[in-house]
Design a protein around this motif. Structure first.
Motif, PDB file in Angstrom:
ATOM      1  N   ALA A  12      11.380  63.468  -3.376  1.00  0.00           N
ATOM      2  CA  ALA A  12      12.400  63.602  -2.766  1.00  0.00           C
ATOM      3  C   ALA A  12      12.209  63.709  -0.943  1.00  0.00           C
ATOM      4  O   ALA A  12      10.517  64.247  -0.994  1.00  0.00           O
ATOM      5  CB  ALA A  12      13.341  64.461  -3.367  1.00  0.00           C
ATOM      6  N   GLY A  13      12.185  63.022  -0.706  1.00  0.00           N
ATOM      7  CA  GLY A  13      12.054  63.421   1.132  1.00  0.00           C
ATOM      8  C   GLY A  13      10.579  61.854   1.287  1.00  0.00           C
ATOM      9  O   GLY A  13      10.794  62.520   3.098  1.00  0.00           O
ATOM     10  N   ALA A  14      10.680  61.026   0.826  1.00  0.00           N
ATOM     11  CA  ALA A  14      10.106  59.982   1.133  1.00  0.00           C
ATOM     12  C   ALA A  14      10.270  59.186   2.162  1.00  0.00           C
ATOM     13  O   ALA A  14      11.668  58.885   2.496  1.00  0.00           O
ATOM     14  CB  ALA A  14       9.449  59.579   0.333  1.00  0.00           C
ATOM     15  N   ASN A  15       9.449  58.863   3.221  1.00  0.00           N
ATOM     16  CA  ASN A  15      10.458  58.083   4.527  1.00  0.00           C
ATOM     17  C   ASN A  15       8.930  56.918   4.495  1.00  0.00           C
ATOM     18  O   ASN A  15       9.308  56.076   5.925  1.00  0.00           O
ATOM     19  CB  ASN A  15      10.122  58.748   6.028  1.00  0.00           C
ATOM     20  N   GLN A  57      18.152  49.110  -9.411  1.00  0.00           N
ATOM     21  CA  GLN A  57      18.551  50.312  -9.512  1.00  0.00           C
ATOM     22  C   GLN A  57      17.336  51.067  -9.045  1.00  0.00           C
ATOM     23  O   GLN A  57      16.208  51.234  -9.336  1.00  0.00           O
ATOM     24  CB  GLN A  57      19.808  51.447 -10.006  1.00  0.00           C
ATOM     25  N   LYS A  58      17.562  52.244  -7.647  1.00  0.00           N
ATOM     26  CA  LYS A  58      16.025  53.146  -8.260  1.00  0.00           C
ATOM     27  C   LYS A  58      15.885  53.846  -9.387  1.00  0.00           C
ATOM     28  O   LYS A  58      17.110  54.248 -10.184  1.00  0.00           O
ATOM     29  CB  LYS A  58      17.204  54.472  -7.522  1.00  0.00           C
ATOM     30  N   ASN A  59      14.986  53.653  -9.946  1.00  0.00           N
ATOM     31  CA  ASN A  59      14.615  55.319 -10.849  1.00  0.00           C
ATOM     32  C   ASN A  59      15.369  56.607 -10.588  1.00  0.00           C
ATOM     33  O   ASN A  59      16.038  56.938 -12.036  1.00  0.00           O
ATOM     34  CB  ASN A  59      13.012  55.141 -10.932  1.00  0.00           C
ATOM     35  N   SER A  60      15.814  56.708  -9.614  1.00  0.00           N
ATOM     36  CA  SER A  60      16.276  58.219 -10.067  1.00  0.00           C
ATOM     37  C   SER A  60      17.174  58.081  -8.678  1.00  0.00           C
ATOM     38  O   SER A  60      17.232  57.817  -7.641  1.00  0.00           O
ATOM     39  CB  SER A  60      15.462  59.418  -9.889  1.00  0.00           C
ATOM     40  N   SER A  61      18.633  59.535  -9.078  1.00  0.00           N
ATOM     41  CA  SER A  61      19.731  59.332  -7.526  1.00  0.00           C
ATOM     42  C   SER A  61      18.538  60.256  -6.414  1.00  0.00           C
ATOM     43  O   SER A  61      19.570  60.164  -5.569  1.00  0.00           O
ATOM     44  CB  SER A  61      20.642  59.349  -8.152  1.00  0.00           C
ATOM     45  N   ASP A  62      17.873  60.899  -6.665  1.00  0.00           N
ATOM     46  CA  ASP A  62      17.051  62.211  -5.747  1.00  0.00           C
ATOM     47  C   ASP A  62      15.574  61.692  -4.998  1.00  0.00           C
ATOM     48  O   ASP A  62      15.488  61.950  -3.728  1.00  0.00           O
ATOM     49  CB  ASP A  62      16.274  62.784  -7.019  1.00  0.00           C
ATOM     50  N   GLN A  63      15.701  59.616  -5.211  1.00  0.00           N
ATOM     51  CA  GLN A  63      14.213  59.680  -4.829  1.00  0.00           C
ATOM     52  C   GLN A  63      15.329  59.398  -3.511  1.00  0.00           C
ATOM     53  O   GLN A  63      16.417  58.897  -3.067  1.00  0.00           O
ATOM     54  CB  GLN A  63      13.432  58.444  -5.396  1.00  0.00           C
ATOM     55  N   ALA A  64      14.651  59.364  -2.185  1.00  0.00           N
ATOM     56  CA  ALA A  64      15.169  58.984  -0.841  1.00  0.00           C
ATOM     57  C   ALA A  64      15.469  57.333  -0.652  1.00  0.00           C
ATOM     58  O   ALA A  64      15.626  57.156  -0.125  1.00  0.00           O
ATOM     59  CB  ALA A  64      13.240  59.279   0.041  1.00  0.00           C
ATOM     60  N   LEU A  65      13.761  57.079  -1.131  1.00  0.00           N
ATOM     61  CA  LEU A  65      13.406  55.368  -0.791  1.00  0.00           C
ATOM     62  C   LEU A  65      13.869  54.429  -1.653  1.00  0.00           C
ATOM     63  O   LEU A  65      14.974  54.571  -2.715  1.00  0.00           O
ATOM     64  CB  LEU A  65      12.284  54.459  -0.772  1.00  0.00           C
ATOM     65  N   GLN A  66      14.464  52.836  -1.413  1.00  0.00           N
ATOM     66  CA  GLN A  66      14.863  51.980  -2.645  1.00  0.00           C
ATOM     67  C   GLN A  66      13.512  51.700  -3.734  1.00  0.00           C
ATOM     68  O   GLN A  66      14.148  51.280  -4.902  1.00  0.00           O
ATOM     69  CB  GLN A  66      14.511  50.635  -1.334  1.00  0.00           C
ATOM     70  N   TRP A  67      11.856  52.234  -3.855  1.00  0.00           N
ATOM     71  CA  TRP A  67      11.368  51.410  -4.504  1.00  0.00           C
ATOM     72  C   TRP A  67      10.790  53.014  -4.697  1.00  0.00           C
ATOM     73  O   TRP A  67      10.466  54.401  -4.131  1.00  0.00           O
ATOM     74  CB  TRP A  67      10.796  50.696  -3.990  1.00  0.00           C
ATOM     75  N   PRO A  68      10.843  53.415  -6.315  1.00  0.00           N
ATOM     76  CA  PRO A  68      10.337  52.709  -7.884  1.00  0.00           C
ATOM     77  C   PRO A  68      11.981  52.237  -7.751  1.00  0.00           C
ATOM     78  O   PRO A  68      12.591  52.974  -7.866  1.00  0.00           O
ATOM     79  CB  PRO A  68       9.475  53.053  -8.546  1.00  0.00           C
TER      80      PRO A  68
END
Length: 74
Positions: A12-15, A57-68
Motif C-alpha cells: 500500500a502506498g508504493a510508488n 487485475q490487481k492482486n488486491s484493491s489495496d495495492q497502489a500500483l498495477q502490479w502484482p
C-alpha cells in the motif's frame, strides 16, 4: 517525495518498482548517463507506466500500483 518500493506483495502506498540504486545500475549497464534527480525520473516513469492497460487485475484493491496482478497470462 520518498520512494516506496513495490516488492511483489501489493505494498500500500508504493510508488515504484525499483530503487534509485537499481535504476542507476540499469542505466549504467546500458551505457546511459543519468542527469538530474533519480527519484524524480523514477516517479515520472511510474506516472507513465500506470497509464498503461494490462491483462488481469490487481492482486488486491489495496495495492497502489498495477502490479502484482492475477490473470495476466498470455
Amino acid at each position: 517525495m520518498a520512494l516506496t518500493i513495490e516488492d511483489g506483495t501489493g505494498v500500500a502506498g508504493a510508488n515504484t518498482y525499483l530503487s534509485e540504486d537499481e535504476f542507476a545500475a540499469y542505466a549504467s549497464a546500458r551505457g546511459k548517463i543519468i542527469t538530474g534527480s533519480l527519484e524524480q525520473l523514477i516517479i515520472q516513469a511510474m506516472d507513465y507506466v500506470e497509464t498503461l492497460r494490462f491483462r488481469g487485475q490487481k492482486n488486491s484493491s489495496d495495492q497502489a500500483l498495477q502490479w502484482p496482478r492475477v490473470g495476466a497470462t498470455r
